[in-house]
Write a protein that holds these residues in place. Sequence first.
Motif, mmCIF file in Angstrom:
data_model
loop_
_atom_site.group_PDB
_atom_site.id
_atom_site.type_symbol
_atom_site.label_atom_id
_atom_site.label_comp_id
_atom_site.label_asym_id
_atom_site.label_seq_id
_atom_site.Cartn_x
_atom_site.Cartn_y
_atom_site.Cartn_z
ATOM 1 N N LYS A 198 0.664 -1.101 0.052
ATOM 2 C CA LYS A 198 0.005 -0.162 0.036
ATOM 3 C C LYS A 198 0.846 1.200 0.054
ATOM 4 O O LYS A 198 0.482 2.325 0.177
ATOM 5 C CB LYS A 198 -1.037 0.000 1.282
ATOM 6 N N TYR A 199 2.060 0.978 -0.160
ATOM 7 C CA TYR A 199 3.062 2.108 0.101
ATOM 8 C C TYR A 199 3.453 2.181 -1.837
ATOM 9 O O TYR A 199 3.995 1.369 -2.200
ATOM 10 C CB TYR A 199 4.200 1.979 0.831
ATOM 11 N N ASN A 200 3.638 3.489 -2.200
ATOM 12 C CA ASN A 200 3.983 3.704 -3.621
ATOM 13 C C ASN A 200 4.763 4.889 -3.822
ATOM 14 O O ASN A 200 4.603 6.086 -3.148
ATOM 15 C CB ASN A 200 2.661 3.661 -4.161
ATOM 16 N N PHE A 201 5.813 4.788 -4.623
ATOM 17 C CA PHE A 201 6.572 5.792 -5.174
ATOM 18 C C PHE A 201 5.939 6.228 -6.619
ATOM 19 O O PHE A 201 5.508 5.416 -7.547
ATOM 20 C CB PHE A 201 8.009 5.430 -5.393
ATOM 21 N N LYS A 202 5.829 7.443 -6.835
ATOM 22 C CA LYS A 202 5.266 8.102 -8.264
ATOM 23 C C LYS A 202 6.171 9.182 -8.713
ATOM 24 O O LYS A 202 6.118 10.197 -7.941
ATOM 25 C CB LYS A 202 3.987 8.491 -8.027
ATOM 26 N N MET A 203 6.800 9.150 -9.903
ATOM 27 C CA MET A 203 7.523 10.051 -10.455
ATOM 28 C C MET A 203 6.450 11.023 -11.076
ATOM 29 O O MET A 203 5.543 10.647 -11.444
ATOM 30 C CB MET A 203 8.188 9.483 -11.530
ATOM 31 N N SER A 204 6.715 12.538 -10.546
ATOM 32 C CA SER A 204 5.869 13.482 -11.287
ATOM 33 C C SER A 204 5.751 13.478 -12.808
ATOM 34 O O SER A 204 6.748 13.018 -13.589
ATOM 35 C CB SER A 204 6.387 14.915 -10.801
ATOM 36 N N SER A 205 4.628 14.011 -13.407
ATOM 37 C CA SER A 205 4.390 13.535 -14.816
ATOM 38 C C SER A 205 5.242 14.377 -15.807
ATOM 39 O O SER A 205 5.624 13.818 -16.771
ATOM 40 C CB SER A 205 2.948 14.230 -15.298
ATOM 41 N N TYR A 206 5.885 15.604 -15.220
ATOM 42 C CA TYR A 206 6.773 16.362 -16.177
ATOM 43 C C TYR A 206 8.328 15.787 -16.052
ATOM 44 O O TYR A 206 9.147 16.193 -16.548
ATOM 45 C CB TYR A 206 6.638 17.837 -15.976
ATOM 46 N N SER A 207 8.667 15.053 -15.000
ATOM 47 C CA SER A 207 9.919 14.670 -14.866
ATOM 48 C C SER A 207 10.791 13.992 -15.913
ATOM 49 O O SER A 207 11.778 14.207 -16.217
ATOM 50 C CB SER A 207 10.209 13.610 -13.682
ATOM 51 N N LYS A 208 10.232 13.151 -16.744
ATOM 52 C CA LYS A 208 10.788 12.318 -17.712
ATOM 53 C C LYS A 208 11.175 13.465 -18.955
ATOM 54 O O LYS A 208 12.272 13.513 -19.242
ATOM 55 C CB LYS A 208 9.851 11.402 -18.227
ATOM 56 N N SER A 209 10.223 14.381 -19.315
ATOM 57 C CA SER A 209 10.527 14.906 -20.233
ATOM 58 C C SER A 209 11.664 16.148 -20.110
ATOM 59 O O SER A 209 12.491 16.611 -20.693
ATOM 60 C CB SER A 209 9.271 15.845 -20.884
ATOM 61 N N LYS A 210 11.457 16.486 -18.519
ATOM 62 C CA LYS A 210 12.296 17.803 -18.374
ATOM 63 C C LYS A 210 13.754 16.904 -18.138
ATOM 64 O O LYS A 210 14.579 17.632 -18.350
ATOM 65 C CB LYS A 210 11.734 18.167 -16.873
#
Length: 325
Positions: free
Chosen positions: A201-213
Motif C-alpha cells: 500500500k506504499y507507492n512511489f510516483k514520478m511526477s508527470s513532467y519529470s521524464k521530459s524535463k
Amino acid sequence: MIAIHENKVLYVQSLFKIEIENQREKALTKLKKINKNQFNTAEKNYLRSVIRLFEKNSSIKIIECVPNTIETLIVSIGSIPPNSRFYKNGKPKKTLKKFILDALNYKYLRGTFYPIYFKELGIKSCVYCNSQLSITAVKSNGTYSAKFDVDHYYSRDKYPFLSISLFNLYPACASCNRVKSNNKIEFELYTLDSKKTTKSKYNFKMSSYSKSKYLTTRDAQEINFSFSEPTYNDPIAKKFNDVFHIESIYETQKDLIEELIIKSQIYNKSYLKSLNENFNKLSLHPELFKRLLVGNYTQDKDIHKRPMSKIVMDIAKQLNLIREE
Ligand SMILES: [Zn+2]
C-alpha cells in the motif's frame, strides 16, 4: 513496506525446528539459574511466569507463537515490574529485565540464527524504508562482525520475555530502528490477510513532467517523485514519511530513476523482443529477465529481498519498462 503471510512464516519456522528448540532449552536453563531471592515479590512472580512460558510442556510455544497469541501474553504476563534493585557500592545492580534478556540471548542470535532465518523468509532489507540492508557491523572485543538488525514490535524494555519471539521481530536498518523508538506507526509485518501480502500500500510516483524535463536538461535533479502511504485507522499513528523520512532518503537516489528513464528510451519494443529471445535460449525464468532489465526485483512479494526494490519497480512500471502484474 509489505506484509508477509503468517502461514509462510510458520512454514519457515518448521524448517528450523531443531534450532528453535535449542533456543528454548538454553533460555529455560539460564532462566532457572537466576537467583529469585534477590528480587521483590512482584519480580519473583513475573520471573516464574516467564519460566513457565519456556517450559517444554507449556501450552504456548513462546518462540513461534503467532501475533494473536503475543497480544494475549501482553495482557496476561504484562510488562516488567518496576525495578526494585538500585545501587550497591555506587554501581547500579543488574535488573530483572537484564537477567531475562541475557538468558534469552537475543544479541547472540543476531549474529547466528537471524541472518539464515530471515534469508529463508525472503527478508534482507529494512521492512520500513526498503533503502538499506537490515545488517549492521557491530564491534565487539575489538573486531567487527555483521549482525542482523531487528526492531521489536513489542519493546524489549517493557516485554523482555518476547525478545526472541520470532513474530515480534521486524528486520530494520539501524537508522529506522533508531528513529522509530517509541513512535507509533501502523504497519503489521505479519498478517493472515492475503490481500496485504500481494500488493503493497506504499507507492512511489514520478511526477508527470519529470521524464521530459530530464530528457531535455539531462539533469537528474529535475526529476521529482512522491511517496504515498495508506490512510491509517489509528488516529495517533504517525506517517512512515514523518518517522522514517522516506522522501528525504530517496531524494538522494535520483540517479536510480535517471537510469530507468534512460533504459525506457533505449529498450524499445524490437530491442526487448530480441533480448527476450536470447534470454529464452538460456531457459531462465521470465521474472529473472525483468529483474535484469531494471536491476532489481519487480514483484511486490519480493520487496524485502533487496534495498531500493520498491522505488525501482514502481517507477519502471510507470515508465512501461515492465508491465503491472
Ligand atoms: Zn530502514
